[in-house]
Design an enzyme around this catalytic site. Structure first.
Site, PDB file in Angstrom:
ATOM      1  N   TYR A  27       0.517  -1.529  -0.101  1.00  0.00           N
ATOM      2  CA  TYR A  27       0.324   0.199  -0.243  1.00  0.00           C
ATOM      3  C   TYR A  27       0.705   1.355   0.118  1.00  0.00           C
ATOM      4  O   TYR A  27       1.990   1.624   0.986  1.00  0.00           O
ATOM      5  CB  TYR A  27      -0.880   0.085   0.909  1.00  0.00           C
ATOM      6  CG  TYR A  27      -2.020   1.287   1.266  1.00  0.00           C
ATOM      7  CD1 TYR A  27      -2.465   0.844  -0.535  1.00  0.00           C
ATOM      8  CD2 TYR A  27      -2.367   1.885   2.207  1.00  0.00           C
ATOM      9  CE1 TYR A  27      -3.522   2.442  -0.010  1.00  0.00           C
ATOM     10  CE2 TYR A  27      -3.370   2.612   2.040  1.00  0.00           C
ATOM     11  CZ  TYR A  27      -4.391   2.872   1.686  1.00  0.00           C
ATOM     12  OH  TYR A  27      -5.233   3.643   1.282  1.00  0.00           O
ATOM     13  N   SER A  76       0.707  -7.512   1.261  1.00  0.00           N
ATOM     14  CA  SER A  76      -0.239  -6.666   2.159  1.00  0.00           C
ATOM     15  C   SER A  76      -1.127  -6.903   0.987  1.00  0.00           C
ATOM     16  O   SER A  76      -2.350  -7.560   0.762  1.00  0.00           O
ATOM     17  CB  SER A  76       0.791  -6.045   2.536  1.00  0.00           C
ATOM     18  OG  SER A  76       0.757  -4.854   3.244  1.00  0.00           O
ATOM     19  N   GLN A  77      -1.063  -4.842   0.516  1.00  0.00           N
ATOM     20  CA  GLN A  77      -1.959  -4.748  -0.679  1.00  0.00           C
ATOM     21  C   GLN A  77      -1.743  -5.749  -1.303  1.00  0.00           C
ATOM     22  O   GLN A  77      -2.534  -6.144  -2.007  1.00  0.00           O
ATOM     23  CB  GLN A  77      -1.672  -3.323  -0.957  1.00  0.00           C
ATOM     24  CG  GLN A  77      -2.197  -3.200  -1.894  1.00  0.00           C
ATOM     25  CD  GLN A  77      -2.476  -1.476  -2.830  1.00  0.00           C
ATOM     26  OE1 GLN A  77      -2.529  -0.036  -2.275  1.00  0.00           O
ATOM     27  NE2 GLN A  77      -0.710  -0.974  -3.171  1.00  0.00           N
ATOM     28  N   ASP A  89      -0.526 -10.411  13.664  1.00  0.00           N
ATOM     29  CA  ASP A  89      -0.068  -9.372  12.387  1.00  0.00           C
ATOM     30  C   ASP A  89      -1.700  -8.009  13.389  1.00  0.00           C
ATOM     31  O   ASP A  89      -1.922  -8.664  13.511  1.00  0.00           O
ATOM     32  CB  ASP A  89      -0.515  -9.993  11.108  1.00  0.00           C
ATOM     33  CG  ASP A  89      -0.818  -8.797  10.438  1.00  0.00           C
ATOM     34  OD1 ASP A  89      -0.914  -7.890  10.728  1.00  0.00           O
ATOM     35  OD2 ASP A  89      -0.450  -9.213   8.577  1.00  0.00           O
ATOM     36  N   HIS A 135       3.260  -8.098  10.891  1.00  0.00           N
ATOM     37  CA  HIS A 135       3.448  -8.039   9.407  1.00  0.00           C
ATOM     38  C   HIS A 135       4.650  -7.628   9.295  1.00  0.00           C
ATOM     39  O   HIS A 135       5.518  -6.379   8.569  1.00  0.00           O
ATOM     40  CB  HIS A 135       2.595  -6.823   9.527  1.00  0.00           C
ATOM     41  CG  HIS A 135       1.691  -6.169   8.101  1.00  0.00           C
ATOM     42  ND1 HIS A 135       0.900  -7.010   7.824  1.00  0.00           N
ATOM     43  CD2 HIS A 135       2.068  -5.471   7.323  1.00  0.00           C
ATOM     44  CE1 HIS A 135       0.469  -6.671   5.932  1.00  0.00           C
ATOM     45  NE2 HIS A 135       1.101  -5.716   5.843  1.00  0.00           N
TER      46      HIS A 135
END
Length: 319
Positions: free
Chosen positions: A92, A183-184, A273, A302
């Site tokens: 992101y 992630s993203q 996370d 994360h």
């Protein structure tokens, strides 16, 4: 083990909290038709970065709403085609990896495409044109204009369009294309595999953009999800529209796209996370009906997950 979420046995049973709009499938079918009607005007430009064993290109195409999207494309030299390929998606607000970071797959005879998400850190265009806030956050971008203006709708479509463009190139084997990202990027790998059913393998790790209402209820609307709190504080401080907002966000919730996936999936999750809570990731994983496997990192959040990139590369060798 320490817990920040549900016990593992409950995670494997969890089905998500965020509502799915009643017209979800119609919404995405209409959106895909809009994407397919776009004249992509694909352009390949030799990159300034070149190496002996691969060819590097800047690839440009026109996505929905007229945005010009950029991706790096690296293909191996001196390898007989048609080639397998992977499409790669970044985290992101970031951008596609440096050219030097993309050379591993071409060294194995696999082409790679790395997309810059529109409006983030790379070279893709964001054409804008929505009502409401554009100040903080792409999740909430377009919420005030309506579901068809959600920015992540457009970004999800960009992933499928890029995969389709890759499959159309004469040097690429359309039946041997995979999707990767964290992630993203993990969310986009899932969206890509869901919206482009020819994707053969997908390897997302700790995917973002899943089960927004669960994030809210865990009081984890911070860091990457901070914009959820920003939206309510500025535009619905009494939460009078809370149900409406979460239902609209359901259109861009990857857990609802997951059942469309036909690709084989290798996924990784860290049970510590607090950026993308494990339950939100399991909400998507548990809905995947295709062959799947999950690598669980009990002590990791994360962050870098040891060995998973190696496992991903080995997985993609099976394309």
């Amino acid at each position: 083990m320490p817990l920040i979420d549900m016990p593992l046995e409950q995670l494997y049973q969890y089905e998500g909290r965020n509502p799915m709009p009643a017209d979800f499938d119609d919404y995405w079918n209409r959106s895909l038709n809009e994407m397919k009607a776009v004249d992509a005007q694909v352009e390949l430009v030799p990159a300034s970065f070149q190496v002996p064993h691969a060819e590097c290109f800047d690839l440009y195409f026109t996505g929905v709403r007229g945005a010009r999207i950029h991706a790096k494309y690296v293909r191996p030299k001196h390898v007989q085609g048609p080639l397998p390929a992977v499409v790669s998606f970044h985290g992101y607000t970031g951008r596609s990896a440096d050219w030097s970071e993309l050379l591993g797959y071409p060294s194995l005879g696999i082409a790679i495409f790395a997309m810059d998400c529109r409006g983030q850190g790379g070279s893709s265009e964001d054409t804008g044109g929505v009502k409401g806030t554009t100040h903080n956050g792409h999740i909430i971008r377009g919420l005030d204009s309506g579901a068809d203006d959600l920015l992540f709708r457009h970004i999800f479509l960009d992933t499928a369009q890029l995969a389709g463009i890759a499959m159309q190139l004469p040097e690429i084997d359309e039946s041997r294309v995979g999707a990767i990202g964290g992630s993203q990027g993990g969310a986009l790998a899932i969206a890509c595999a869901a919206l482009e059913p020819r994707i053969k393998r997908a390897a997302p790790f700790y995917p973002f953009l899943s089960d927004y209402q669960r994030v809210w209820e865990m009081d984890l609307a911070k860091d990457a999800y901070e914009e959820l709190r920003t939206y309510f504080r500025r535009f619905d401080p009494l939460h009078e529209r809370e149900a409406e907002i979460f239902e609209r966000l359901g259109y861009i919730d990857i857990q609802h796209l997951a059942p469309r996936i036909e690709a084989e999936v290798l996924m990784a999750v860290g049970l510590m996370d607090t950026i993308c809570p494990p339950s939100t990731q399991f909400a998507a994983y548990n809905k995947i009906k295709a062959p799947k496997s999950l690598e669980i990192y009990p002590d990791f959040g994360h962050e870098y997950l040891p060995f998973f990139q190696d496992k991903t590369m080995q997985f993609m060798l099976g394309l």
